[in-house]
Structures are given as structure tokens and as C-alpha cells.
Design a protein around this motif. Sequence first.
Motif, PDB file in Angstrom:
ATOM      1  N   ASP A  33       3.025  26.649  16.557  1.00 30.66           N
ATOM      2  CA  ASP A  33       4.220  26.051  15.868  1.00 30.66           C
ATOM      3  C   ASP A  33       4.385  25.288  16.894  1.00 30.66           C
ATOM      4  O   ASP A  33       5.308  24.125  16.243  1.00 30.66           O
ATOM      5  CB  ASP A  33       5.319  27.879  16.437  1.00 30.66           C
ATOM      6  CG  ASP A  33       5.563  28.956  15.653  1.00 30.66           C
ATOM      7  OD1 ASP A  33       5.042  28.894  14.369  1.00 30.66           O
ATOM      8  OD2 ASP A  33       5.654  30.300  15.841  1.00 30.66           O
ATOM      9  N   GLU A  34       4.491  25.287  18.212  1.00 35.38           N
ATOM     10  CA  GLU A  34       4.870  23.656  18.882  1.00 35.38           C
ATOM     11  C   GLU A  34       4.850  22.666  18.278  1.00 35.38           C
ATOM     12  O   GLU A  34       5.109  21.223  18.629  1.00 35.38           O
ATOM     13  CB  GLU A  34       4.568  23.901  20.681  1.00 35.38           C
ATOM     14  CG  GLU A  34       5.060  22.855  21.434  1.00 35.38           C
ATOM     15  CD  GLU A  34       4.939  23.462  22.767  1.00 35.38           C
ATOM     16  OE1 GLU A  34       5.123  22.006  23.537  1.00 35.38           O
ATOM     17  OE2 GLU A  34       4.396  24.399  23.372  1.00 35.38           O
ATOM     18  N   PHE A  35       3.071  22.504  17.955  1.00 32.94           N
ATOM     19  CA  PHE A  35       2.542  21.568  17.940  1.00 32.94           C
ATOM     20  C   PHE A  35       3.274  21.181  16.209  1.00 32.94           C
ATOM     21  O   PHE A  35       3.283  19.789  16.293  1.00 32.94           O
ATOM     22  CB  PHE A  35       1.060  21.962  17.645  1.00 32.94           C
ATOM     23  CG  PHE A  35       0.274  20.641  16.954  1.00 32.94           C
ATOM     24  CD1 PHE A  35      -0.117  19.601  18.095  1.00 32.94           C
ATOM     25  CD2 PHE A  35      -0.397  20.070  15.836  1.00 32.94           C
ATOM     26  CE1 PHE A  35      -1.075  18.819  18.550  1.00 32.94           C
ATOM     27  CE2 PHE A  35      -0.712  18.948  16.078  1.00 32.94           C
ATOM     28  CZ  PHE A  35      -1.185  17.989  16.896  1.00 32.94           C
ATOM     29  N   ASP A  36       3.247  21.600  14.975  1.00 34.34           N
ATOM     30  CA  ASP A  36       3.862  21.142  13.858  1.00 34.34           C
ATOM     31  C   ASP A  36       5.490  20.463  14.637  1.00 34.34           C
ATOM     32  O   ASP A  36       5.337  19.445  14.011  1.00 34.34           O
ATOM     33  CB  ASP A  36       4.549  22.266  12.893  1.00 34.34           C
ATOM     34  CG  ASP A  36       3.347  22.845  12.633  1.00 34.34           C
ATOM     35  OD1 ASP A  36       2.228  22.060  12.769  1.00 34.34           O
ATOM     36  OD2 ASP A  36       3.371  23.776  12.153  1.00 34.34           O
ATOM     37  N   ILE A  37       5.933  20.439  15.479  1.00 36.72           N
ATOM     38  CA  ILE A  37       7.638  19.912  15.795  1.00 36.72           C
ATOM     39  C   ILE A  37       6.935  19.011  16.734  1.00 36.72           C
ATOM     40  O   ILE A  37       7.379  17.532  16.080  1.00 36.72           O
ATOM     41  CB  ILE A  37       7.923  21.583  17.148  1.00 36.72           C
ATOM     42  CG1 ILE A  37       8.621  22.320  15.984  1.00 36.72           C
ATOM     43  CG2 ILE A  37       9.750  20.723  17.951  1.00 36.72           C
ATOM     44  CD1 ILE A  37       9.350  23.463  16.989  1.00 36.72           C
ATOM     45  N   LEU A  38       6.179  18.864  17.488  1.00 36.00           N
ATOM     46  CA  LEU A  38       5.863  17.807  18.026  1.00 36.00           C
ATOM     47  C   LEU A  38       5.199  16.552  17.298  1.00 36.00           C
ATOM     48  O   LEU A  38       6.093  15.383  17.609  1.00 36.00           O
ATOM     49  CB  LEU A  38       4.435  18.459  19.352  1.00 36.00           C
ATOM     50  CG  LEU A  38       4.674  18.946  19.951  1.00 36.00           C
ATOM     51  CD1 LEU A  38       3.725  19.316  21.027  1.00 36.00           C
ATOM     52  CD2 LEU A  38       5.848  18.379  21.426  1.00 36.00           C
ATOM     53  N   ILE A  39       4.758  16.938  16.395  1.00 39.39           N
ATOM     54  CA  ILE A  39       4.140  16.026  15.486  1.00 39.39           C
ATOM     55  C   ILE A  39       5.244  15.610  14.525  1.00 39.39           C
ATOM     56  O   ILE A  39       5.399  14.549  14.461  1.00 39.39           O
ATOM     57  CB  ILE A  39       3.338  16.561  14.097  1.00 39.39           C
ATOM     58  CG1 ILE A  39       2.303  16.984  14.905  1.00 39.39           C
ATOM     59  CG2 ILE A  39       2.897  15.388  12.834  1.00 39.39           C
ATOM     60  CD1 ILE A  39       1.049  16.182  14.805  1.00 39.39           C
ATOM     61  N   ARG A  40       6.209  16.714  14.527  1.00 41.09           N
ATOM     62  CA  ARG A  40       7.445  16.329  13.643  1.00 41.09           C
ATOM     63  C   ARG A  40       8.366  15.151  14.607  1.00 41.09           C
ATOM     64  O   ARG A  40       8.913  13.740  13.834  1.00 41.09           O
ATOM     65  CB  ARG A  40       7.888  17.232  12.816  1.00 41.09           C
ATOM     66  CG  ARG A  40       9.676  16.789  12.182  1.00 41.09           C
ATOM     67  CD  ARG A  40      10.569  18.361  11.773  1.00 41.09           C
ATOM     68  NE  ARG A  40      11.342  17.783  11.332  1.00 41.09           N
ATOM     69  CZ  ARG A  40      12.564  18.754  10.829  1.00 41.09           C
ATOM     70  NH1 ARG A  40      12.250  19.431  11.176  1.00 41.09           N
ATOM     71  NH2 ARG A  40      13.302  18.187  10.327  1.00 41.09           N
TER      72      ARG A  40
END
Length: 300
Positions: free
Chosen positions: A73-80
Motif C-alpha cells: 500500500d505504501e509504495f503506491d502512495i510513494l509513487i503518487r
Amino acid sequence: PSDRELTQRRLGSYLAKRHLGLGEDCVESLRLVPGGQAKRTVLFQLKPKDMLPTRLVMRQDMENSLTGTVVTDEFDILIRVFALGVPMPEPIFLEADPKPLGGAFLIMREVENAQPAGTYFPQERAYLGHTMGPPFAYEVAAALALLHGKTKMDRTSDSGAEEAKMLDELQKEWRSHPSAALTIGMDLGIAWLRANPLPPGRPQCLIHGDVGAHNMMSRDGHLAALLDWELAKSGDPAEDIAQAKMMLLPDTMPWAEFAQAYVEQGGLPAAVDEHAVGYYAVRTYLKHSVLNFRLWDYFT
């Protein structure tokens, strides 16, 4: 072999298979970062190659995470968030399969030539010091303004029932500890939140969820990066602002100046509403109290 040696060996083997040509001895050095009970953090350096940056960070899920968050979940937020231009480590890739290293993990570029900004509260920093210069809080205000302004949602909050349920669960967990100290203070805090609810129609956007000097890096006194996005979520921007007020001010900038800087740089005016900021400040203290008891249980 030690945990560090085993991690270095397994990580090198994994990277050699993922990026052919690196070689299994590609990890030149590795350091396990102490502290933290939500994610395992590892700093490592690769032998120079064109495939990956040489200085990297791994964040890995832990079996008994206090927050229950996962790197997928965290990785998707980091990309955004990285695409918005918010100062933060650059995300490189995600490994969702827990088998290679015993837990899913993500890899980021290390924020080089930077230092931890400081500890949680100004009272601690008065004794321990910090690395934040005069522009630091202004730059934090700008980063939060960018995050909130660029992710503002059309819908607004009307989650009175959800908030009441969260307070019920918070109080229940606190009272479940047989030796819970300061229970009267906890009950009074929850009673104040119930008696002073937020009105419907509060703005919603992507928020960091744990804003404080402990999750920031500095370089020459300036903000280098906001770290640890595992608690990021769609929420009320006043929650981030309240945490900044509690855990970043006043030893870096007076509150009124911070609020003004945030709005002037594109932040949401409702995020600095005094009642909303006060509400989330009280709620954050209560949640920290429960978290501290989870830590107590974890270590005893």
C-alpha cells in the motif's frame, strides 16, 4: 552469520536474480537501522553499476507491526507523492512476494548528505538538539501545502459515525490494559472530542499522517525529505497541520507564521482552522498514548 550478514547475502542474491549482471556480491555494505516497530529499515550500498543507484534504502514489512500497514500500500502512495514534487526519497521498486527476504519490501533511493531533523517534541530537542535551520518550518509548510493542494478531493468529510466508532475503539483498547495509567486523562480527552465534534463538510485530501521532525531529514538546515509514508491516507488536512504544530513547532517557527506560510503557498485554508487543529491535536495525543501501551506490551 549475523542478521546483518545474512540480510546482505540474501539481498545480494535477490538483486542479482532481478537485475542480471549485478552479481551476487553486488551489495558492498549494509547497515540495519535501529528502532521502529512498524517497518524494518536497511541502508545499503551497491557496487557501481548502471542498473540501479548505488545508495539505497529497503523498508520491509514486519510480522508484528504495531501499525498493521504493508509496503504494498505504501509504495503506491510513494509513487503518487514523488510525482507531485514533494521532497521525499525516490521509490525504485516493490517486491510484494515475502519469500525472497522473509517479508515484502520496497526499495528507495537514499537521501544522501542529509541528517535526521530531530526528535518528536521541542522539549526533547531543547536537550538533544536538532539540525533544522530557520527556513526549515517554512519548507515543511510548503511541502504540506503542495501535498494537500494537489490531492484535494471533490467530496468532503461527513464521518461523524466513523469518528465515534474510532473513539469507542480507542477507549476500549485503553481500558483493556489492567494497569492503564492516567485513565482519567484519557477519558477526559475522549469526552472532549465527543463534546466538540468536527462539523460535516471538512476537506479531504491525501495526508501524511505522522508529521513531525522525527520523520524528516535535513540538509544544511533545509528540509531534505519527508519520510515514513506508511500512515498516509485520505483524510482531513488539519490532522497533518495539528501534528506539525505539536511535533515541529514552536522551536522552529511560531504557529501563526506557519499557518500563514501554509495558506500562502497553496494549502487549504480550512486545514488551519483553530478548532479542527485543536481537535486533531487532542486526538493525536490520545492515539500516541495507546500506541505507547502497545509498545509496553510488546517489550514486556
